[in-house]
Design an enzyme around this catalytic site. Structure first.
Site, PDB file in Angstrom:
ATOM      1  N   GLY A 174       0.860  -1.179   0.000  1.00  0.00           N
ATOM      2  CA  GLY A 174       0.000   0.000   0.000  1.00  0.00           C
ATOM      3  C   GLY A 174       0.899   1.233   0.000  1.00  0.00           C
ATOM      4  O   GLY A 174       1.860   1.297   0.784  1.00  0.00           O
ATOM      5  N   ALA A 175       0.600   2.183  -0.899  1.00  0.00           N
ATOM      6  CA  ALA A 175       1.538   3.290  -1.144  1.00  0.00           C
ATOM      7  C   ALA A 175       1.950   4.062   0.123  1.00  0.00           C
ATOM      8  O   ALA A 175       3.152   4.186   0.409  1.00  0.00           O
ATOM      9  CB  ALA A 175       0.948   4.221  -2.205  1.00  0.00           C
TER      10      ALA A 175
ATOM     11  N   ARG B  52      10.294  -1.373  -4.737  1.00  0.00           N
ATOM     12  CA  ARG B  52       9.106  -1.372  -5.601  1.00  0.00           C
ATOM     13  C   ARG B  52       9.074  -0.049  -6.383  1.00  0.00           C
ATOM     14  O   ARG B  52       9.288   1.010  -5.785  1.00  0.00           O
ATOM     15  CB  ARG B  52       7.824  -1.555  -4.768  1.00  0.00           C
ATOM     16  CG  ARG B  52       7.788  -2.892  -4.022  1.00  0.00           C
ATOM     17  CD  ARG B  52       6.409  -3.168  -3.443  1.00  0.00           C
ATOM     18  NE  ARG B  52       5.449  -3.514  -4.473  1.00  0.00           N
ATOM     19  CZ  ARG B  52       4.125  -3.574  -4.271  1.00  0.00           C
ATOM     20  NH1 ARG B  52       3.634  -3.301  -3.073  1.00  0.00           N
ATOM     21  NH2 ARG B  52       3.311  -3.900  -5.251  1.00  0.00           N
TER      22      ARG B  52
ATOM     23  N   GLN C 203      -5.727  -8.667  -2.425  1.00  0.00           N
ATOM     24  CA  GLN C 203      -5.790  -7.643  -1.368  1.00  0.00           C
ATOM     25  C   GLN C 203      -7.236  -7.351  -0.959  1.00  0.00           C
ATOM     26  O   GLN C 203      -7.503  -7.009   0.193  1.00  0.00           O
ATOM     27  CB  GLN C 203      -5.138  -6.331  -1.847  1.00  0.00           C
ATOM     28  CG  GLN C 203      -3.632  -6.383  -1.983  1.00  0.00           C
ATOM     29  CD  GLN C 203      -3.199  -6.732  -3.388  1.00  0.00           C
ATOM     30  OE1 GLN C 203      -3.902  -7.420  -4.117  1.00  0.00           O
ATOM     31  NE2 GLN C 203      -2.026  -6.277  -3.783  1.00  0.00           N
TER      32      GLN C 203
ATOM     33  N   ASP D 215      -1.433   4.831  -6.406  1.00  0.00           N
ATOM     34  CA  ASP D 215       0.003   4.646  -6.146  1.00  0.00           C
ATOM     35  C   ASP D 215       0.833   5.800  -6.697  1.00  0.00           C
ATOM     36  O   ASP D 215       1.919   6.092  -6.194  1.00  0.00           O
ATOM     37  CB  ASP D 215       0.479   3.321  -6.715  1.00  0.00           C
ATOM     38  CG  ASP D 215      -0.085   2.182  -5.884  1.00  0.00           C
ATOM     39  OD1 ASP D 215      -1.229   1.773  -6.138  1.00  0.00           O
ATOM     40  OD2 ASP D 215       0.594   1.759  -4.928  1.00  0.00           O
TER      41      ASP D 215
ATOM     42  N   ASN E 258      -2.921   2.713 -10.240  1.00  0.00           N
ATOM     43  CA  ASN E 258      -3.401   1.985  -9.061  1.00  0.00           C
ATOM     44  C   ASN E 258      -3.392   0.495  -9.403  1.00  0.00           C
ATOM     45  O   ASN E 258      -3.037   0.102 -10.523  1.00  0.00           O
ATOM     46  CB  ASN E 258      -4.795   2.474  -8.658  1.00  0.00           C
ATOM     47  CG  ASN E 258      -5.226   1.935  -7.298  1.00  0.00           C
ATOM     48  OD1 ASN E 258      -4.467   2.022  -6.325  1.00  0.00           O
ATOM     49  ND2 ASN E 258      -6.407   1.376  -7.206  1.00  0.00           N
ATOM     50  N   LYS E 259      -3.770  -0.304  -8.455  1.00  0.00           N
ATOM     51  CA  LYS E 259      -3.735  -1.765  -8.609  1.00  0.00           C
ATOM     52  C   LYS E 259      -4.326  -2.232  -9.930  1.00  0.00           C
ATOM     53  O   LYS E 259      -5.358  -1.726 -10.362  1.00  0.00           O
ATOM     54  CB  LYS E 259      -4.493  -2.383  -7.417  1.00  0.00           C
ATOM     55  CG  LYS E 259      -4.551  -3.888  -7.376  1.00  0.00           C
ATOM     56  CD  LYS E 259      -3.203  -4.554  -7.513  1.00  0.00           C
ATOM     57  CE  LYS E 259      -2.192  -4.071  -6.515  1.00  0.00           C
ATOM     58  NZ  LYS E 259      -0.803  -4.469  -6.875  1.00  0.00           N
TER      59      LYS E 259
HETATM   60  O1  MRU Z   1       0.599  -3.858  -4.639  1.00  0.00           O
HETATM   61  P1  MRU Z   1      -0.023  -3.134  -3.491  1.00  0.00           P
HETATM   62  O2  MRU Z   1      -0.877  -3.979  -2.630  1.00  0.00           O
HETATM   63  O3  MRU Z   1       1.003  -2.331  -2.720  1.00  0.00           O
HETATM   64  O4  MRU Z   1      -0.981  -2.082  -4.213  1.00  0.00           O
HETATM   65  C1  MRU Z   1      -1.747  -1.220  -3.413  1.00  0.00           C
HETATM   66  C2  MRU Z   1      -2.698  -0.387  -4.176  1.00  0.00           C
HETATM   67  O5  MRU Z   1      -2.768  -0.426  -5.387  1.00  0.00           O
HETATM   68  C3  MRU Z   1      -3.483   0.615  -3.385  1.00  0.00           C
HETATM   69  O6  MRU Z   1      -4.723   0.852  -3.984  1.00  0.00           O
HETATM   70  C4  MRU Z   1      -2.703   1.940  -3.299  1.00  0.00           C
HETATM   71  O7  MRU Z   1      -1.407   1.719  -2.850  1.00  0.00           O
HETATM   72  C5  MRU Z   1      -3.361   2.922  -2.418  1.00  0.00           C
HETATM   73  S1  MRU Z   1      -3.253   2.466  -0.719  1.00  0.00           S
HETATM   74  C6  MRU Z   1      -3.902   3.691   0.244  1.00  0.00           C
END
Ligand code: MRU
Length: 324
Positions: free
Chosen positions: A33-34, A66, A173, A214, A224-225
């Site tokens: 998560g960012a 990352r 997630q 992100d 984003n994801k």
């Molecule tokens: O690969 P991840 O689980 O780190 O990806 C997370 C996401 O895409 C979230 O939507 C993003 O980081 C926002 S978290 C507040």
């Protein structure tokens, strides 16, 4: 930190004693998560420098974990600038100030999420579902969450809110983390597989889509994801507002558009295997981009701690970012 790879089966805390361990935890998504990886990296810098590590080496190791979430680089830069400004001070003072700064980043992140929640809650329709993708909750931040923070704030303000949570293949997630978090809050949540989003958006009981981010480019394109883009297109097709909730630290105003955002490619085994069990024939070709970019024309508004940005984002985002 909670080991997020083991949720929801068990709640296990991991203690990192070296900055290398912090970097490994970020890389393997023990923490993800960012905003959360930004906070973890800040603590990693403090840990590395406090234990005598070379500043550049510590920062480089953490930055190479990352590539997509800009909060990681934002936090490392903030820590590095402080360390450099203290370079002629005694080691003991540098150590104390870096630890203090990392803890401040954590505290500020929680306060920022509360403000994002307060700014976003009025946008959440009463008595309808919110559809979310991935996990942008307390687990993805220092606490409260961005997209889930908005949902929490709407519920706290007395609105009747229910959630459709996309399971979010391949890392799950949504199923493992968002569903776990919301269940604890008592917010009614229906878990769906990613390919069901269009069905529910078309049915008419989704009041809005709310996701985190992100990295957001200057024109409002949102990384984003993986899967977020499909949801955004389906939302527009069905006239459902698509909101992004993110702190100002997720903006990357140095990038003109989303095509410049580096997209992390992860291991094939995340796609071919589910909890260690093969679900695909051996040797099959696999692609596993961890994020996608949603073009700004699909984004109804971007909710930040400083206010809500609306199109045209090339005007509204720099204006919000410049506010005190
Ligand atoms: O690969 P991840 O689980 O780190 O990806 C997370 C996401 O895409 C979230 O939507 C993003 O980081 C926002 S978290 C507040």
């Amino acid at each position: 930190m909670i080991d997020q790879t083991r949720l929801p089966r068990e709640v296990v805390f991991v203690t990192c004693r070296t900055y290398e361990q912090v970097a490994e935890a970020i890389r393997t998504m023990v923490i993800r998560g960012a905003p959360a990886i930004g906070v973890a990296a800040a603590m990693g810098v403090a840990l590395g420098v406090a234990s005598g590590g070379d500043l550049d080496r510590v920062c480089d190791t953490l930055a190479r974990t990352r590539p997509t979430a800009v909060n990681l680089f934002w936090a490392i830069d903030r820590m590095k600038r402080l360390a450099l400004s203290l370079s002629n001070r005694p080691a003991e003072e540098i150590r104390a100030r870096l630890i203090e700064e990392a803890l401040r980043i954590r505290e500020q992140d929680i306060a920022i999420n509360r403000s994002i929640g307060a700014n976003g809650a009025p946008l959440v329709p009463d008595g309808k579902h919110v559809l979310t993708h991935c996990n942008a909750g307390a687990l993805a931040t220092a606490g409260y969450g961005t997209a889930l923070g908005v949902i929490r704030a709407a519920a706290e303000s007395g609105k009747k809110v229910a959630v459709y949570a996309d399971e979010t293949r391949p890392f799950l997630q949504g199923a493992r983390l968002t569903a776990w978090e919301l269940a604890q809050d008592g917010i009614p949540t229906t878990l769906i597989t990613d390919n069901m989003a269009g069905y529910f958006l078309r049915k008419g009981d989704v009041g809005c889509v709310l996701v985190g981010a992100d990295r957001i480019a200057r024109n409002g394109d949102v990384a984003n994801k993986i899967g977020t883009y499909s949801v955004a297109v389906l939302a527009k097709e069905n006239s459902v507002p698509f909101y992004v909730a993110a702190p100002i630290s997720t903006l990357d105003l140095t990038l003109a558009g989303g095509d410049e955002i580096p997209i992390e490619q992860r291991a094939a085994s995340e796609v071919t295997h589910v909890f260690g069990v093969a679900v695909a024939p051996e040797g099959i070709g696999v692609a596993n981009p961890a994020f996608d970019v949603t073009p700004h024309r699909y984004v109804t508004a971007i909710i930040t701690e400083k206010g809500v940005a609306r199109p045209p984002y090339t005007d509204s985002l720099p204006r919000l970012a410049a506010l005190e």
